[in-house]
Design a protein around this motif. Structure first.
Motif, PDB file in Angstrom:
ATOM      1  N   ARG A 285      60.689  26.157  41.041  1.00  0.00           N
ATOM      2  CA  ARG A 285      61.555  26.557  39.930  1.00  0.00           C
ATOM      3  C   ARG A 285      60.688  27.181  38.836  1.00  0.00           C
ATOM      4  N   ASN A 286      61.265  28.141  38.125  1.00  0.00           N
ATOM      5  CA  ASN A 286      60.552  28.792  37.034  1.00  0.00           C
ATOM      6  C   ASN A 286      60.583  27.923  35.786  1.00  0.00           C
ATOM      7  N   TYR A 287      59.548  28.072  34.997  1.00  0.00           N
ATOM      8  CA  TYR A 287      59.413  27.299  33.768  1.00  0.00           C
ATOM      9  C   TYR A 287      59.571  28.212  32.561  1.00  0.00           C
TER      10      TYR A 287
ATOM     11  N   MET B 284      54.611  25.976  28.981  1.00  0.00           N
ATOM     12  CA  MET B 284      54.931  25.666  30.378  1.00  0.00           C
ATOM     13  C   MET B 284      54.526  26.777  31.341  1.00  0.00           C
ATOM     14  N   GLN B 285      54.134  27.927  30.804  1.00  0.00           N
ATOM     15  CA  GLN B 285      53.638  28.994  31.677  1.00  0.00           C
ATOM     16  C   GLN B 285      52.319  28.596  32.333  1.00  0.00           C
ATOM     17  N   GLU B 286      51.623  27.638  31.747  1.00  0.00           N
ATOM     18  CA  GLU B 286      50.413  27.097  32.382  1.00  0.00           C
ATOM     19  C   GLU B 286      50.776  26.425  33.707  1.00  0.00           C
ATOM     20  N   VAL B 287      51.882  25.703  33.726  1.00  0.00           N
ATOM     21  CA  VAL B 287      52.378  25.081  34.959  1.00  0.00           C
ATOM     22  C   VAL B 287      52.854  26.165  35.923  1.00  0.00           C
ATOM     23  N   GLN B 288      53.569  27.144  35.398  1.00  0.00           N
ATOM     24  CA  GLN B 288      54.067  28.252  36.226  1.00  0.00           C
ATOM     25  C   GLN B 288      52.908  28.907  36.977  1.00  0.00           C
TER      26      GLN B 288
ATOM     27  N   PRO C  54      57.571  15.348  37.146  1.00  0.00           N
ATOM     28  CA  PRO C  54      56.519  15.993  37.939  1.00  0.00           C
ATOM     29  C   PRO C  54      56.949  17.384  38.402  1.00  0.00           C
ATOM     30  N   TYR C  55      56.053  18.076  39.059  1.00  0.00           N
ATOM     31  CA  TYR C  55      56.284  19.436  39.532  1.00  0.00           C
ATOM     32  C   TYR C  55      56.602  19.400  41.024  1.00  0.00           C
ATOM     33  N   GLY C  56      57.271  20.432  41.491  1.00  0.00           N
ATOM     34  CA  GLY C  56      57.626  20.476  42.907  1.00  0.00           C
ATOM     35  C   GLY C  56      57.475  21.865  43.490  1.00  0.00           C
TER      36      GLY C  56
ATOM     37  N   GLU D  75      68.096  33.022  41.029  1.00  0.00           N
ATOM     38  CA  GLU D  75      68.032  32.767  39.597  1.00  0.00           C
ATOM     39  C   GLU D  75      67.163  31.546  39.309  1.00  0.00           C
ATOM     40  N   GLY D  76      66.132  31.724  38.506  1.00  0.00           N
ATOM     41  CA  GLY D  76      65.304  30.606  38.086  1.00  0.00           C
ATOM     42  C   GLY D  76      64.339  30.087  39.129  1.00  0.00           C
ATOM     43  N   VAL D  77      64.133  30.836  40.223  1.00  0.00           N
ATOM     44  CA  VAL D  77      63.262  30.385  41.304  1.00  0.00           C
ATOM     45  C   VAL D  77      62.321  31.513  41.698  1.00  0.00           C
ATOM     46  N   THR D  78      61.071  31.163  41.966  1.00  0.00           N
ATOM     47  CA  THR D  78      60.120  32.098  42.559  1.00  0.00           C
ATOM     48  C   THR D  78      59.858  31.605  43.965  1.00  0.00           C
ATOM     49  N   SER D  79      59.977  32.496  44.946  1.00  0.00           N
ATOM     50  CA  SER D  79      59.678  32.093  46.323  1.00  0.00           C
ATOM     51  C   SER D  79      59.003  33.229  47.065  1.00  0.00           C
ATOM     52  N   TYR D  80      58.200  32.837  48.044  1.00  0.00           N
ATOM     53  CA  TYR D  80      57.441  33.784  48.853  1.00  0.00           C
ATOM     54  C   TYR D  80      57.752  33.537  50.319  1.00  0.00           C
TER      55      TYR D  80
END
Length: 143
Positions: A119-121, A126-130, A102-104, A20-25
């Motif tokens: 983490r998802n934005y 904020m989709q620019e950061v995503q 900051p971003y992580g 939930e709320g995370v994108t990972s590869y």
């Protein structure tokens, strides 16, 4: 809906894990190679890594202190950085987007998989950061 799409994509491609709320590869690299790939991808965007948080070491070191013997990760680091260009853009849209800076990007060795993610934005500026984080994570994971 998002979970269903992510679950189907995982079954089809096996490229990312769902939380939930995370994108990972997933990556086939070792933890050490994955951390190098993340740092290289961040620097390759013209950005500077401000700090590397060794979350896995902290969790392993403090487990007994909090009454737990569960090892969550073999290793886990979070790379903390910012982008002057992207941050300015999203904060000019809404100054309260400062809360996301900051971003992580994390690298985690679960003992079974090595994952690279973030983490998802929220929708909107904020989709620019995503997109920035997704590009870095995909590059580092070899996607």
């Amino acid at each position: 809906m998002h979970r269903a799409i992510a679950a189907i994509a995982t079954m089809m491609f096996g490229t990312f894990a769902v939380a939930e709320g995370v994108t990972s590869y997933k990556t086939n690299d070792s933890f050490e190679d994955a951390t190098f790939a993340v740092e290289t991808a961040i620097v390759g965007q013209g950005l500077v890594v401000d700090y590397v948080s060794h979350v896995g070491e902290m969790l392993n070191r403090t487990g007994a202190d909090v009454g737990s013997d569960v090892q969550l990760f073999e290793a886990a680091d979070v790379f903390v950085f910012c982008s002057a260009v992207t941050s300015r853009s999203v904060m000019e849209a809404d100054p309260m987007n400062i809360a996301y800076c900051p971003y992580g990007i994390f690298v985690a060795d679960t003992g079974e998989d090595v994952l690279i993610g973030f983490r998802n934005y929220p929708e909107g500026p904020m989709q620019e950061v995503q997109l920035l984080l997704d590009g870095i994570a995909k590059e580092a994971a070899g996607q």
